[in-house]
Design an enzyme around this catalytic site. Structure first.
Site, PDB file in Angstrom:
ATOM      1  CB  SER A 128      -8.757  -5.503   2.766  1.00  0.00           C
ATOM      2  OG  SER A 128      -8.888  -6.103   1.509  1.00  0.00           O
ATOM      3  CD  GLU A 130      -8.845 -10.647  -0.938  1.00  0.00           C
ATOM      4  OE1 GLU A 130      -8.620 -11.744  -0.418  1.00  0.00           O
ATOM      5  OE2 GLU A 130      -9.324 -10.527  -2.071  1.00  0.00           O
ATOM      6  CE1 TYR A 152      -3.421  -7.477   2.700  1.00  0.00           C
ATOM      7  CE2 TYR A 152      -5.644  -7.961   1.933  1.00  0.00           C
ATOM      8  CZ  TYR A 152      -4.666  -7.049   2.250  1.00  0.00           C
ATOM      9  OH  TYR A 152      -4.928  -5.700   2.142  1.00  0.00           O
TER      10      TYR A 152
HETATM   11  P1  NDP Z   1       1.743  -1.371  -0.983  1.00  0.00           P
HETATM   12  O1  NDP Z   1       2.059  -2.824  -1.022  1.00  0.00           O
HETATM   13  O2  NDP Z   1       1.965  -0.534  -2.196  1.00  0.00           O
HETATM   14  O3  NDP Z   1       2.601  -0.690   0.209  1.00  0.00           O
HETATM   15  C1  NDP Z   1       2.859  -1.382   1.401  1.00  0.00           C
HETATM   16  C2  NDP Z   1       3.785  -0.532   2.263  1.00  0.00           C
HETATM   17  O4  NDP Z   1       4.038  -1.232   3.487  1.00  0.00           O
HETATM   18  C3  NDP Z   1       5.159  -0.251   1.636  1.00  0.00           C
HETATM   19  O5  NDP Z   1       5.544   1.059   1.949  1.00  0.00           O
HETATM   20  C4  NDP Z   1       6.060  -1.237   2.366  1.00  0.00           C
HETATM   21  O6  NDP Z   1       7.404  -0.846   2.431  1.00  0.00           O
HETATM   22  C5  NDP Z   1       5.442  -1.191   3.749  1.00  0.00           C
HETATM   23  N1  NDP Z   1       5.826  -2.301   4.604  1.00  0.00           N
HETATM   24  C6  NDP Z   1       5.690  -3.627   4.349  1.00  0.00           C
HETATM   25  N2  NDP Z   1       6.156  -4.347   5.387  1.00  0.00           N
HETATM   26  C7  NDP Z   1       6.587  -3.453   6.315  1.00  0.00           C
HETATM   27  C8  NDP Z   1       7.168  -3.575   7.601  1.00  0.00           C
HETATM   28  N3  NDP Z   1       7.388  -4.776   8.154  1.00  0.00           N
HETATM   29  N4  NDP Z   1       7.490  -2.449   8.284  1.00  0.00           N
HETATM   30  C9  NDP Z   1       7.284  -1.236   7.738  1.00  0.00           C
HETATM   31  N5  NDP Z   1       6.736  -1.048   6.513  1.00  0.00           N
HETATM   32  C10 NDP Z   1       6.398  -2.151   5.824  1.00  0.00           C
HETATM   33  O7  NDP Z   1       0.240  -1.240  -0.478  1.00  0.00           O
HETATM   34  P2  NDP Z   1      -0.885  -0.149  -0.861  1.00  0.00           P
HETATM   35  O8  NDP Z   1      -0.271   1.191  -0.798  1.00  0.00           O
HETATM   36  O9  NDP Z   1      -1.618  -0.592  -2.064  1.00  0.00           O
HETATM   37  O10 NDP Z   1      -1.904  -0.343   0.347  1.00  0.00           O
HETATM   38  C11 NDP Z   1      -1.770   0.405   1.565  1.00  0.00           C
HETATM   39  C12 NDP Z   1      -2.529  -0.315   2.662  1.00  0.00           C
HETATM   40  O11 NDP Z   1      -3.902  -0.429   2.310  1.00  0.00           O
HETATM   41  C13 NDP Z   1      -2.057  -1.722   2.944  1.00  0.00           C
HETATM   42  O12 NDP Z   1      -2.243  -1.966   4.319  1.00  0.00           O
HETATM   43  C14 NDP Z   1      -3.019  -2.593   2.151  1.00  0.00           C
HETATM   44  O13 NDP Z   1      -3.116  -3.880   2.699  1.00  0.00           O
HETATM   45  C15 NDP Z   1      -4.292  -1.798   2.304  1.00  0.00           C
HETATM   46  N6  NDP Z   1      -5.280  -1.949   1.254  1.00  0.00           N
HETATM   47  C16 NDP Z   1      -4.934  -1.673  -0.050  1.00  0.00           C
HETATM   48  C17 NDP Z   1      -5.883  -1.738  -1.039  1.00  0.00           C
HETATM   49  C18 NDP Z   1      -5.555  -1.474  -2.470  1.00  0.00           C
HETATM   50  O14 NDP Z   1      -6.362  -1.813  -3.332  1.00  0.00           O
HETATM   51  N7  NDP Z   1      -4.418  -0.866  -2.768  1.00  0.00           N
HETATM   52  C19 NDP Z   1      -7.295  -2.087  -0.714  1.00  0.00           C
HETATM   53  C20 NDP Z   1      -7.522  -2.350   0.686  1.00  0.00           C
HETATM   54  C21 NDP Z   1      -6.557  -2.254   1.616  1.00  0.00           C
HETATM   55  P3  NDP Z   1       8.502  -1.254   1.282  1.00  0.00           P
HETATM   56  O15 NDP Z   1       8.418  -0.169   0.249  1.00  0.00           O
HETATM   57  O16 NDP Z   1       9.766  -1.263   2.061  1.00  0.00           O
HETATM   58  O17 NDP Z   1       8.095  -2.605   0.753  1.00  0.00           O
HETATM   59  P1  GDR Z   2      -6.454  -8.485  -4.884  1.00  0.00           P
HETATM   60  O1  GDR Z   2      -5.641  -7.854  -6.099  1.00  0.00           O
HETATM   61  O2  GDR Z   2      -6.085  -9.892  -4.620  1.00  0.00           O
HETATM   62  O3  GDR Z   2      -7.908  -8.197  -5.142  1.00  0.00           O
HETATM   63  O4  GDR Z   2      -5.915  -7.625  -3.639  1.00  0.00           O
HETATM   64  P2  GDR Z   2      -4.857  -8.536  -7.313  1.00  0.00           P
HETATM   65  O5  GDR Z   2      -4.709  -7.469  -8.327  1.00  0.00           O
HETATM   66  O6  GDR Z   2      -3.631  -9.245  -6.860  1.00  0.00           O
HETATM   67  O7  GDR Z   2      -5.877  -9.665  -7.836  1.00  0.00           O
HETATM   68  C1  GDR Z   2      -7.168  -9.324  -8.329  1.00  0.00           C
HETATM   69  C2  GDR Z   2      -7.790 -10.524  -9.006  1.00  0.00           C
HETATM   70  O8  GDR Z   2      -7.089 -10.781 -10.235  1.00  0.00           O
HETATM   71  C3  GDR Z   2      -6.895 -12.187 -10.358  1.00  0.00           C
HETATM   72  N1  GDR Z   2      -5.750 -12.441 -11.242  1.00  0.00           N
HETATM   73  C4  GDR Z   2      -4.480 -12.086 -10.994  1.00  0.00           C
HETATM   74  N2  GDR Z   2      -3.938 -11.405  -9.956  1.00  0.00           N
HETATM   75  C5  GDR Z   2      -2.601 -11.164 -10.003  1.00  0.00           C
HETATM   76  N3  GDR Z   2      -2.034 -10.442  -9.006  1.00  0.00           N
HETATM   77  N4  GDR Z   2      -1.803 -11.587 -11.035  1.00  0.00           N
HETATM   78  C6  GDR Z   2      -2.318 -12.298 -12.102  1.00  0.00           C
HETATM   79  O9  GDR Z   2      -1.594 -12.667 -13.021  1.00  0.00           O
HETATM   80  C7  GDR Z   2      -3.721 -12.543 -12.079  1.00  0.00           C
HETATM   81  N5  GDR Z   2      -4.562 -13.157 -12.951  1.00  0.00           N
HETATM   82  C8  GDR Z   2      -5.783 -13.080 -12.428  1.00  0.00           C
HETATM   83  C9  GDR Z   2      -6.686 -12.648  -8.925  1.00  0.00           C
HETATM   84  O10 GDR Z   2      -6.873 -14.066  -8.832  1.00  0.00           O
HETATM   85  C10 GDR Z   2      -7.743 -11.831  -8.214  1.00  0.00           C
HETATM   86  O11 GDR Z   2      -8.980 -12.453  -8.307  1.00  0.00           O
HETATM   87  C11 GDR Z   2      -5.753  -6.225  -3.721  1.00  0.00           C
HETATM   88  C12 GDR Z   2      -4.595  -5.830  -2.779  1.00  0.00           C
HETATM   89  O12 GDR Z   2      -4.290  -4.463  -2.968  1.00  0.00           O
HETATM   90  C13 GDR Z   2      -4.975  -6.043  -1.334  1.00  0.00           C
HETATM   91  O13 GDR Z   2      -3.951  -5.521  -0.490  1.00  0.00           O
HETATM   92  C14 GDR Z   2      -6.299  -5.307  -1.065  1.00  0.00           C
HETATM   93  O14 GDR Z   2      -6.687  -5.481   0.265  1.00  0.00           O
HETATM   94  C15 GDR Z   2      -7.367  -5.804  -2.013  1.00  0.00           C
HETATM   95  O15 GDR Z   2      -6.940  -5.554  -3.345  1.00  0.00           O
HETATM   96  C16 GDR Z   2      -8.693  -5.078  -1.801  1.00  0.00           C
END
Ligand code: NDP
Ligand code: GDR
Length: 332
Positions: A128, A130, A152
């Site tokens: 990520s 992050e 995270y």
């Molecule tokens: P989501 O939160 O939408 O999905 C997470 C998934 O992980 C769900 O299917 C959830 O299952 C499953 N999960 C959580 N805990 C467990 C566990 N203990 N055992 C098995 N499965 C589990 O994430 P995204 O699809 O957005 O992201 C996919 C991956 O990419 C993640 O690793 C995330 O950290 C990473 N990532 C995402 C980014 C983004 O912007 N979306 C950017 C960078 C990295 P359930 O439905 O049961 O909760």
């Molecule tokens: P992020 O996504 O932390 O970048 O992680 P998120 O959308 O939660 O926050 C982005 C930014 O928005 C600001 N923010 C808020 N965020 C949330 N969730 N809710 C609010 O009300 C709000 N107001 C302002 C946050 O402070 C932050 O700066 C996502 C996840 O998908 C991670 O799993 C992934 O790794 C990173 O993106 C890349």
């Protein structure tokens, strides 16, 4: 014989889009799903894409090594995508140990399961942006030093280095995708983009008046999840495993995102957004801006969707979910 892929986290945003992407290419897809008392709700994203019946679901939890080994043994995959994680940065401050266990050690469990049960499978680990946290360069690439600012981010950094380690120590074809934020209509409602587009739809349809947000000055490099799952697949089609930044190269503040999303349905965000200090994080990642030049050169990957297209697609989907469309409405 066609290929088989195992996706952990198949019920999440990326898991659902990746499953659809692979099925369209003739790949057989198995997905690890953890037990839930509401298992029908857990399949909502696969249902939305109409692919629930096309994937093979295997029970298991990535914090449980025996689950991981059994899933790999059952699926016999050519490709493993370890997408499962506790992925919400905000929650990781309240649940740091759980986040370390799922997001950090969960990766190690899947790497071990791969090494033990299917060492020739190719392995993709999402890490990520992050991990860049308190950014050490104005544009972040594979060579930018890491400085995670959340439990995270630290857990993902552990997952990143274990992926590199299994590649170098055990010869696993393992790649870490350093993905910047990517969104879609299937984004979880707790993430800021979807929280905003859901609020825009409810406010436009007269079902709500305000939405509470935290830090509006934070800026993110937002792409479309559909483009990003293609990058994951491309990494596993390469002869050599490697680590890649995946990003659009454009950064936008939360405030600007509000302006775009509310503006799309003819509303002024300033009349509907209220700032709630309780939603600020103990340590913030202020700005992210990725440099995906390596992915473009080696993988031939570039994002297709613009931020404008992403915003309108998300708002349209939320209007539909709440029972309306913008075009049917009189101007506000
Ligand atoms: P989501 O939160 O939408 O999905 C997470 C998934 O992980 C769900 O299917 C959830 O299952 C499953 N999960 C959580 N805990 C467990 C566990 N203990 N055992 C098995 N499965 C589990 O994430 P995204 O699809 O957005 O992201 C996919 C991956 O990419 C993640 O690793 C995330 O950290 C990473 N990532 C995402 C980014 C983004 O912007 N979306 C950017 C960078 C990295 P359930 O439905 O049961 O909760
Ligand atoms: P992020 O996504 O932390 O970048 O992680 P998120 O959308 O939660 O926050 C982005 C930014 O928005 C600001 N923010 C808020 N965020 C949330 N969730 N809710 C609010 O009300 C709000 N107001 C302002 C946050 O402070 C932050 O700066 C996502 C996840 O998908 C991670 O799993 C992934 O790794 C990173 O993106 C890349």
């Amino acid at each position: 014989m066609g290929k088989t892929a195992l996706i952990t986290g198949i019920t999440g945003q990326d898991g659902a889009y990746l499953a659809q992407f692979l099925l369209e290419r003739g790949v057989q897809v198995a997905g690890l799903v953890r037990r839930s008392a509401s298992s029908d709700a857990a399949l909502a994203r696969l249902d939305w894409l109409g692919i629930t019946q096309d994937v093979r679901l295997i029970d298991g939890d990535i914090t449980d090594l025996s689950s991981c080994i059994r899933a790999v043994e059952q699926a016999r995959p050519d490709e493993i995508y370890n997408l499962a994680a506790q992925s919400f940065v905000g929650a990781s401050f309240q649940q740091p140990l759980l986040t370390a266990n799922v997001t950090g050690l969960g990766c190690l469990n899947m790497l071990e399961a791969t090494r033990i049960a299917c060492p020739l499978a190719r392995f993709y680990q999402p890490t990520s942006s992050e991990m860049f946290g308190k950014v050490q360069a104005p544009r972040q690439s594979e060579s930018t030093p890491f400085y995670p600012r959340s439990p995270y981010g630290a857990a993902k950094l552990y997952a990143h280095w274990m992926t590199v380690n299994y590649r170098e120590s055990h010869g696993v074809h393992a790649s870490s995708g350093i993905l910047f934020n990517h969104e879609s209509p299937l984004r979880g409602i707790e993430f800021v983009t979807r929280k905003i587009t859901d609020a825009v739809a409810r406010i436009r349809l007269g079902k709500a008046r305000h939405v509470l947000l935290g830090n509006l000055d934070a800026a993110r490099d937002w792409g479309h999840a559909r483009d990003y799952v293609q990058a994951m697949w491309l990494m596993l089609q390469q002869h050599q495993p490697a680590d890649y930044v995946i990003a659009t190269g454009r950064t936008t503040t939360i405030r600007q995102f509000c302006d775009m999303a509310f503006g799309y349905v003819g509303l002024d965000w300033r009349e509907h957004v209220q700032v709630d200090a309780a939603l600020f994080r103990p340590a913030e990642v202020n700005i992210l801006l990725g440099d995906a030049a390596l992915a473009k050169r080696v993988l031939g990957w570039s994002p297709m969707a613009s931020l404008e297209q992403l915003v309108t697609e998300m708002v349209d989907a939320d209007l539909k979910r709440h029972g309306g469309t913008y075009r049917n409405l009189a101007p506000a």
